[in-house]
Enzyme design. Structure first.
Site, mmCIF file in Angstrom:
data_model
loop_
_atom_site.group_PDB
_atom_site.id
_atom_site.type_symbol
_atom_site.label_atom_id
_atom_site.label_comp_id
_atom_site.label_asym_id
_atom_site.label_seq_id
_atom_site.Cartn_x
_atom_site.Cartn_y
_atom_site.Cartn_z
ATOM 1 N N CYS A 80 123.008 20.575 67.584
ATOM 2 C CA CYS A 80 123.266 20.368 66.156
ATOM 3 C C CYS A 80 123.109 18.878 65.823
ATOM 4 C CB CYS A 80 124.654 20.922 65.813
ATOM 5 S SG CYS A 80 125.107 20.918 64.088
ATOM 6 N N ASP B 89 118.147 30.413 61.039
ATOM 7 C CA ASP B 89 119.099 29.332 60.788
ATOM 8 C C ASP B 89 119.168 29.033 59.287
ATOM 9 O OD1 ASP B 89 120.438 26.836 60.621
ATOM 10 O OD2 ASP B 89 119.733 26.270 62.615
ATOM 11 N N HIS C 269 122.153 29.334 63.245
ATOM 12 C CA HIS C 269 122.519 27.992 63.666
ATOM 13 C C HIS C 269 123.610 28.068 64.731
ATOM 14 C CE1 HIS C 269 122.340 23.683 63.113
ATOM 15 N NE2 HIS C 269 123.667 23.631 63.102
#
Length: 224
Positions: free
Chosen positions: A112, A160, A191
């Site tokens: 991330c 995502d 995600h």
């Protein structure tokens, strides 16, 4: 202000010695998930260090993985300076290289927020290998791929909501023509699909496939 290397958490492999890996956090901080990843990598033979990216504004940050935790983490992340964070990652790479327990090179691996910084670290620094999981800024900075000389592996989820599939396609196109780059897209995943303590994100099958690809990549490029 404390230095990023002050109280830097480090996981050692069973042998007490091996290649180094800088593990770069999500917005959730050094939580149970990241600790489990560090322990897994150490068990595979790596010396793993996790810099505290939010030390300037929220030292020791760790949040829950529900909607409230996401909101709180987003608030903390909104004050984060990526340039300073990158300097912390690169300082940790240099620190590991100087440690007697580290041999065989030092890589960066991030998720991330950390995925974006792993890519930036490979472009602006000199890690021996980089792994970037769903970094949201990668597509917008893909021109920096031309500066990367180490092997690099990208992971994305095809569903995502924070990184459009069209952005992933930009990275796919660039990686296809860049020596040493590879990209893997788990089309059914969203995600943070590797985060096994976040039910709202975790996709077990995609996570298992991506992690197998990651460990195989590390065995090839930074063998322990």
């Amino acid at each position: 202000m404390t230095d990023v290397l002050t109280d830097l958490p480090v996981w050692l492999p069973p042998s007490g010695r091996g290649p180094g890996l800088v593990l770069v956090q999500e917005i959730f901080g050094l939580d149970d998930y990241l600790r489990s990843v560090a322990a897994d990598l150490a068990a595979s033979g790596y010396v793993v260090a996790v810099p505290d990216l939010f030390r300037r504004t929220a030292p020791g940050w760790s949040s829950t993985h529900d909607e409230a935790g996401v909101a709180a983490s987003m608030k903390v992340a909104s004050t984060f300076d990526p340039a300073l964070g990158l300097s912390d990652v690169l300082a940790t790479v240099a620190h590991l290289r100087a440690q007697p327990a580290v041999s065989g090179g030092v890589g960066v691996l991030g998720f991330c927020l950390g995925g974006s910084l792993a890519f930036a670290a490979a472009a602006e620094g000199d890690p021996d290998v980089a792994v970037s999981f769903y970094g949201s800024t990668v597509a917008g900075q893909i021109a920096d791929l031309a500066k990367i000389t180490c092997p690099i592996q990208f992971h994305f989820g095809g569903q995502d909501p924070f990184i459009p599939r069209s952005d992933v396609a930009v990275v796919e196109s660039a990686a296809a023509s860049h020596p040493g780059a590879e990209i893997h897209v788990q089309e059914e995943a969203g995600h943070a699909f590797h985060n096994n303590v976040a039910p709202m994100f975790h996709h077990p099958e995609a996570a298992a496939r991506a992690w197998a690809l990651t460990t195989e990549f590390l065995r090839r490029t930074l063998p322990a």
